[in-house]
Design an enzyme around this catalytic site. Structure first.
Site, PDB file in Angstrom:
ATOM      1  N   CYS A   1       8.880  33.389   1.436  1.00  0.00           N
ATOM      2  CA  CYS A   1       8.088  32.203   2.224  1.00  0.00           C
ATOM      3  C   CYS A   1       6.942  32.716   3.439  1.00  0.00           C
ATOM      4  CB  CYS A   1       9.199  31.705   3.227  1.00  0.00           C
ATOM      5  SG  CYS A   1       8.874  30.456   4.285  1.00  0.00           S
TER       6      CYS A   1
ATOM      7  N   HIS B   1      13.914  24.143  -1.629  1.00  0.00           N
ATOM      8  CA  HIS B   1      13.378  25.412  -0.722  1.00  0.00           C
ATOM      9  C   HIS B   1      12.708  24.550   0.446  1.00  0.00           C
ATOM     10  CE1 HIS B   1      11.238  29.314   0.473  1.00  0.00           C
ATOM     11  NE2 HIS B   1      10.752  28.483   0.976  1.00  0.00           N
ATOM     12  N   GLU B   2      11.881  23.589   0.188  1.00  0.00           N
ATOM     13  CA  GLU B   2      11.111  22.857   1.247  1.00  0.00           C
ATOM     14  C   GLU B   2      12.369  22.136   2.023  1.00  0.00           C
ATOM     15  OE1 GLU B   2       7.897  25.096   0.096  1.00  0.00           O
ATOM     16  OE2 GLU B   2       8.578  24.229   1.974  1.00  0.00           O
TER      17      GLU B   2
ATOM     18  N   GLY C   1       4.436  24.507  -2.026  1.00  0.00           N
ATOM     19  CA  GLY C   1       5.116  23.595  -1.229  1.00  0.00           C
ATOM     20  C   GLY C   1       4.988  23.984   0.363  1.00  0.00           C
TER      21      GLY C   1
ATOM     22  N   HIS D   1      14.204  23.641   4.981  1.00  0.00           N
ATOM     23  CA  HIS D   1      13.178  23.885   6.070  1.00  0.00           C
ATOM     24  C   HIS D   1      13.578  22.505   6.951  1.00  0.00           C
ATOM     25  CE1 HIS D   1      10.981  27.434   5.740  1.00  0.00           C
ATOM     26  NE2 HIS D   1      10.646  26.981   4.510  1.00  0.00           N
TER      27      HIS D   1
ATOM     28  N   GLN E   1       7.094  24.140   9.497  1.00  0.00           N
ATOM     29  CA  GLN E   1       6.524  25.466   9.016  1.00  0.00           C
ATOM     30  C   GLN E   1       5.215  25.377   9.926  1.00  0.00           C
ATOM     31  OE1 GLN E   1       7.461  25.779   4.656  1.00  0.00           O
ATOM     32  NE2 GLN E   1       7.155  27.729   5.291  1.00  0.00           N
TER      33      GLN E   1
END
Length: 234
Positions: free
Chosen positions: A153, A195-196, A104, A199, A109
């Site tokens: 990450c 998790h994504e 992912g 961000h 990022q």
């Protein structure tokens, strides 16, 4: 992914892009599970790497403490979707994701502060039917049940830690065609999404570690600040 758009996207923050030349195990959604309900497929458990230059794109995964990781991420507009630019960015994000052997990737990022994420829970680019692109995603419901798994990450190379997440989530988002999406994700896919999604809110997984976990990675965070620049200290 499609061919490169030729130049760095106008959404990309190119002021300071820090690119590590060293491979790392702890990468974008490098999640290791101890629970069968959220166990990743074998292909998603490959050791992930930082490949440096990636053919077909100028995008790079930014390292902590790059300011893009903490910056506000604005919603994608209808005009941006219609222009096709977001679709091109998403395809290049998949290029980066697969090159790092990740599952992912969130737009901030790679220096694009837009609410956009991509993932493939298998981590296998040959299984392209499992690719997911989420535009302006929103988690509208979390399960009461939680589990704790080890995460890492690519923006935080050389470290990982145990993170508590909801076992299932309900999500609303838009497709690249601007159509509304409503989904319920469980287990491994729910963990990748959370998790994504973090961000997109300027949250990184070390924020969710226990006090003991934060203490354990404190030294590594200080090393990253020295290696990649000041700012963004937890």
């Amino acid at each position: 992914m499609s061919q490169s758009i030729g130049t760095v996207s106008p959404f990309v923050n190119t002021a300071t892009q820090f690119v590590s030349k060293k491979p790392t195990i702890a990468t974008t959604s490098s999640l290791q599970s101890s629970s069968s309900s959220s166990s990743p497929p074998p292909s998603a458990m490959e050791e992930e790497v930082d490949p440096g230059h990636i053919e077909g794109t100028d995008l790079r995964v930014l390292k902590y403490p790059h300011p893009s990781l903490r910056a506000e991420n604005v919603e994608v507009t209808e005009e941006e979707l219609q222009s096709g630019e977001i679709g091109k960015i998403a395809k290049e994000m998949f290029l980066v994701m697969y090159a790092t052997k990740g599952v992912g990737l969130a737009a901030p990022q790679v220096g694009i502060n837009k609410r956009l994420m991509v993932y493939n829970q298998s981590g296998d680019k040959k299984k392209w039917l499992e690719e997911v692109i989420m535009v302006n995603p929103k988690i509208v419901e979390y399960s009461e049940g939680v589990d704790v798994e080890r995460e890492g990450c690519l923006s935080f190379p050389g470290m990982n830690g145990e993170v508590q997440r909801s076992k299932w989530i309900k999500v609303e988002a838009m497709s690249l065609k601007g159509k509304k999406i409503k989904k319920k994700f469980n287990g491994w896919e729910a963990r990748i999404f959370q998790h994504e999604y973090d961000h997109l809110d300027g949250i990184v997984y070390p924020d969710r570690l226990t006090e003991q976990g934060k203490e354990e990675v404190k030294g590594r965070l200080e090393e990253l600040i020295q290696e990649f620049g000041p700012g963004g200290v937890l």
